[in-house]
Design a protein around this motif. Structure first.
Motif, short mmCIF file in Angstrom:
data_model
loop_
_atom_site.label_atom_id
_atom_site.label_comp_id
_atom_site.label_asym_id
_atom_site.label_seq_id
_atom_site.Cartn_x
_atom_site.Cartn_y
_atom_site.Cartn_z
N ILE A 60 0.84 -1.20 0.00
CA ILE A 60 0.00 0.00 0.00
C ILE A 60 0.87 1.25 0.00
O ILE A 60 0.65 2.18 -0.77
N ARG A 61 1.89 1.25 0.85
CA ARG A 61 2.80 2.41 0.91
C ARG A 61 3.53 2.59 -0.42
O ARG A 61 3.68 3.72 -0.90
N LYS A 62 3.97 1.49 -1.01
CA LYS A 62 4.68 1.56 -2.29
C LYS A 62 3.78 2.15 -3.38
O LYS A 62 4.20 3.03 -4.14
N LEU A 63 2.53 1.68 -3.43
CA LEU A 63 1.60 2.20 -4.43
C LEU A 63 1.35 3.69 -4.24
O LEU A 63 1.28 4.45 -5.21
N LEU A 64 1.23 4.12 -3.00
CA LEU A 64 1.03 5.55 -2.72
C LEU A 64 2.24 6.37 -3.16
O LEU A 64 2.08 7.45 -3.74
N HIS A 65 3.42 5.89 -2.89
CA HIS A 65 4.63 6.62 -3.30
C HIS A 65 4.73 6.68 -4.82
O HIS A 65 5.16 7.70 -5.38
N GLN A 66 4.32 5.62 -5.50
CA GLN A 66 4.35 5.63 -6.96
C GLN A 66 3.38 6.65 -7.52
O GLN A 66 3.72 7.42 -8.43
N VAL A 67 2.17 6.68 -7.00
CA VAL A 67 1.19 7.64 -7.53
C VAL A 67 1.61 9.07 -7.22
O VAL A 67 1.41 9.97 -8.03
N ALA A 68 2.25 9.28 -6.09
CA ALA A 68 2.75 10.62 -5.75
C ALA A 68 3.86 11.03 -6.72
O ALA A 68 4.00 12.22 -7.05
N ALA A 69 4.63 10.05 -7.19
CA ALA A 69 5.70 10.32 -8.15
C ALA A 69 5.19 10.45 -9.59
O ALA A 69 5.95 10.79 -10.48
N GLY A 70 3.91 10.15 -9.79
CA GLY A 70 3.32 10.37 -11.10
C GLY A 70 3.13 9.15 -11.97
O GLY A 70 2.93 9.26 -13.17
N PHE A 71 3.17 7.97 -11.40
CA PHE A 71 2.91 6.78 -12.21
C PHE A 71 2.17 5.73 -11.38
O PHE A 71 2.22 5.75 -10.16
#
Length: 181
Positions: A106-117
């Protein structure tokens, strides 16, 4: 990319204001969730992390609202798996590992969406959560926490333990000898 009001869009295609509010809340919830799952993994028979069941649907609902369906699906699966085992003591190590992996995912997915992908979620973690939700759990191996508390209650320390009757050794059957030709 631009929204209808000319405001720049993000990877979810929502307003920047909504995106930022979502990220802030989801980041806080996911951090707390991951921390709770880690601590439960360290002391699984102390207490079930009830707040984890509150964070998971909050993440699932808010993620669905903003169109972040992979995270919503994972958080919903985590909620169902946690609900399935919440009253059981002696959680399996594999369950605890799966819950911690889900928190990290969940944390990884959030960091990815924050980075734009947005990348696909880890299908193995999702399947493991679904497997936990569908388990037929042996209540003798995993009694409710309340039963475990009674078994370890100091009121039962003075109970007399009766000796087990001595086991009778089985006798060996006679060995049949064959005649040599």
């Amino acid at each position: 990319l631009a929204s209808q009001g000319g405001e720049p869009e993000n990877v979810l295609g929502i307003s920047s204001a909504l995106f930022n509010v979502y990220l802030a809340e989801a980041e806080e919830w996911s951090h707390s969730l991951e921390k709770l799952l880690f601590h439960w993994g360290q002391a699984p028979n102390k207490a079930f992390p009830e707040d984890a069941i509150a964070y998971a649907p909050s993440l699932a609902g808010s993620s669905a609202t903003v169109g972040f369906h992979p995270l919503s699906e994972l958080a919903r699966a985590l909620e169902h798996a946690l609900s399935h085992v919440q009253n059981l003591s002696n959680p399996e190590v594999s369950w605890l590992n799966t819950f911690q992996a889900a928190g990290s995912e969940i944390r990884k997915l959030l960091h990815q969406v924050a980075a734009g992908f947005i990348k696909p979620l880890n299908g193995i973690v999702l399947q493991d959560l679904n497997d936990i939700s569908n388990l037929d759990i042996d209540s003798a191996l995993h009694p409710p926490y309340e039963v475990m508390d009674v078994r370890h209650d100091s009121a039962f320390t003075d109970v007399e333990v009766l000796p087990v009757e001595e086991a009778v050794e089985p006798t060996a059957a006679p060995i049949a000898h064959t005649a040599e030709a």
